[in-house]
Structure formats: structure tokens, C-alpha cells
Design a protein around this motif. Sequence first.
Motif, PDB file in Angstrom:
ATOM      1  N   TYR A  78      67.888  15.906   3.870  1.00  0.00           N
ATOM      2  CA  TYR A  78      67.159  16.990   4.522  1.00  0.00           C
ATOM      3  C   TYR A  78      66.521  17.916   3.476  1.00  0.00           C
ATOM      4  O   TYR A  78      65.351  18.284   3.596  1.00  0.00           O
ATOM      5  N   TYR A  88      60.898  13.620   7.739  1.00  0.00           N
ATOM      6  CA  TYR A  88      62.345  13.658   7.937  1.00  0.00           C
ATOM      7  C   TYR A  88      62.845  12.427   8.673  1.00  0.00           C
ATOM      8  O   TYR A  88      63.870  11.851   8.302  1.00  0.00           O
ATOM      9  N   TYR A  89      62.151  12.021   9.700  1.00  0.00           N
ATOM     10  CA  TYR A  89      62.637  10.931  10.548  1.00  0.00           C
ATOM     11  C   TYR A  89      62.558   9.575   9.849  1.00  0.00           C
ATOM     12  O   TYR A  89      63.424   8.731  10.050  1.00  0.00           O
ATOM     13  N   THR A  93      65.998   7.777   8.991  1.00  0.00           N
ATOM     14  CA  THR A  93      66.264   6.442   9.527  1.00  0.00           C
ATOM     15  C   THR A  93      66.669   5.492   8.408  1.00  0.00           C
ATOM     16  O   THR A  93      67.567   4.658   8.585  1.00  0.00           O
ATOM     17  N   CYS A  96      70.231   6.192   7.733  1.00  0.00           N
ATOM     18  CA  CYS A  96      71.056   5.622   8.803  1.00  0.00           C
ATOM     19  C   CYS A  96      71.205   4.108   8.638  1.00  0.00           C
ATOM     20  O   CYS A  96      72.295   3.564   8.854  1.00  0.00           O
ATOM     21  N   LEU A 129      71.768   7.682  14.158  1.00  0.00           N
ATOM     22  CA  LEU A 129      70.470   8.199  14.608  1.00  0.00           C
ATOM     23  C   LEU A 129      70.632   9.401  15.531  1.00  0.00           C
ATOM     24  O   LEU A 129      69.845  10.344  15.480  1.00  0.00           O
ATOM     25  N   THR A 130      71.656   9.347  16.377  1.00  0.00           N
ATOM     26  CA  THR A 130      71.942  10.488  17.254  1.00  0.00           C
ATOM     27  C   THR A 130      72.245  11.727  16.432  1.00  0.00           C
ATOM     28  O   THR A 130      71.732  12.825  16.708  1.00  0.00           O
ATOM     29  N   LEU A 132      71.310  12.266  13.367  1.00  0.00           N
ATOM     30  CA  LEU A 132      70.071  12.625  12.674  1.00  0.00           C
ATOM     31  C   LEU A 132      69.191  13.504  13.550  1.00  0.00           C
ATOM     32  O   LEU A 132      68.729  14.567  13.125  1.00  0.00           O
ATOM     33  N   CYS A 133      68.955  13.077  14.764  1.00  0.00           N
ATOM     34  CA  CYS A 133      68.048  13.803  15.652  1.00  0.00           C
ATOM     35  C   CYS A 133      68.655  15.119  16.148  1.00  0.00           C
ATOM     36  O   CYS A 133      68.005  16.167  16.081  1.00  0.00           O
ATOM     37  N   ARG A 136      68.836  17.925  13.489  1.00  0.00           N
ATOM     38  CA  ARG A 136      67.522  18.509  13.210  1.00  0.00           C
ATOM     39  C   ARG A 136      67.069  19.408  14.357  1.00  0.00           C
ATOM     40  O   ARG A 136      66.547  20.493  14.141  1.00  0.00           O
ATOM     41  N   TRP A 137      67.272  18.945  15.578  1.00  0.00           N
ATOM     42  CA  TRP A 137      66.823  19.719  16.729  1.00  0.00           C
ATOM     43  C   TRP A 137      67.603  21.026  16.873  1.00  0.00           C
ATOM     44  O   TRP A 137      67.012  22.064  17.187  1.00  0.00           O
TER      45      TRP A 137
END
Length: 178
Positions: A78, A88-89, A93, A96, A129-130, A132-133, A136-137
Motif C-alpha cells: 500500500y 493498488y488493485y 492482486t 494475493c 482479495l477480500t 485487499l478490497c 482499502r475501502w
Amino acid sequence: MEIALLAVPLLALFLYIDRGKAFLLGFYGFCVHMLFTYIDVYGIMHGLWIYPYKAVPFLSVNLPLDTSLIPVLYLFMYQWTINFGKNYYIYGTALCLFLSFLFKPAMVAFDLFRFNHGTGCLHLFAGYLTILCLSRWVTNLFLYAERISKQDPPDGGPVKPLPRALKLTRLFPRPKAR
């Protein structure tokens, strides 16, 4: 081995964290830690995987992974994407994929991690991935709340007037007092 997985990432974090963004990175790292621990506890309690050897035997989770290694890896990724303006994604990924298909199978090879009940690397990838998202959110949600609070400080300081379109009194006028 477990002690090294706990101490080395924390030492690296202390040495290489961007101190100007320490609170942002720390909050993000805490989100990763929290979510990873929840997913790890869920997997252990439902028998999806086990850790045969633990640094702290009376805990069900793997303390070095949950509190040190995984959060620090995510945090450095990050930090790197912020500092160098990278996506970022995409890089998340890639992290991950590394953790799911290289790191965890290596842990299986060294008998530090075992899959149960048909669980595999793809399940871990979905969990990573969960994390990760959601991390960030949640961090972005708090950054948004911080920006809004600077526009309307809660301490009674000067308040900027709202734009006309946002004033609810135009849509719902109050009845006049008699």
C-alpha cells in the motif's frame, strides 16, 4: 521459525515505514490485521485449515501471520502504491497471488500449514482479495470522513456554508412560528 516470522516483519516495518504517512499506513495495516484474523479464525473454527505449530499454543490463530507478516506485506504494498502512484488493485492482486499460490504452499511443504475438507489455494486467494478490497475501502471511508470534518469542524470553529443545492430547508420548509 515462528518467532522470526513475528519479529523480522515488525523490525522491517519500524525501519522502512514512511513516517510522514504513519497514521494512514497504521490504520490500513490494522484493517488488514483485523480482517485477516477474522478470516483465519473462521477457517480454523470451521476446520478448513490448521496450523500444526504455533508461537502461542493457546491461541487458535497463527500469531506471526495474523499480527505481523501478512499485515506488514500488505502495508508495504500500500505504501509503495501511494508513494509511486501505482495501481493498488493490480499490485495487490499480485501480492494475493504470491501469498495464495507460492507462500502458503511453501508453508504446507514445511508442515506449518495444512488444508482440510477440500480447501485449496483458490479459497485462500478469495480471502486475500477480500482483505485487499475491504481494507482499502474502509481506509478510504475514513479518509473521506476526515476530509469532510475539515470542511465542517466539530469543535465549533468557522464553518463553511453548504451549497444551495444541499440545503434541506428548501425541500422541506419549516412552518413559521406564530
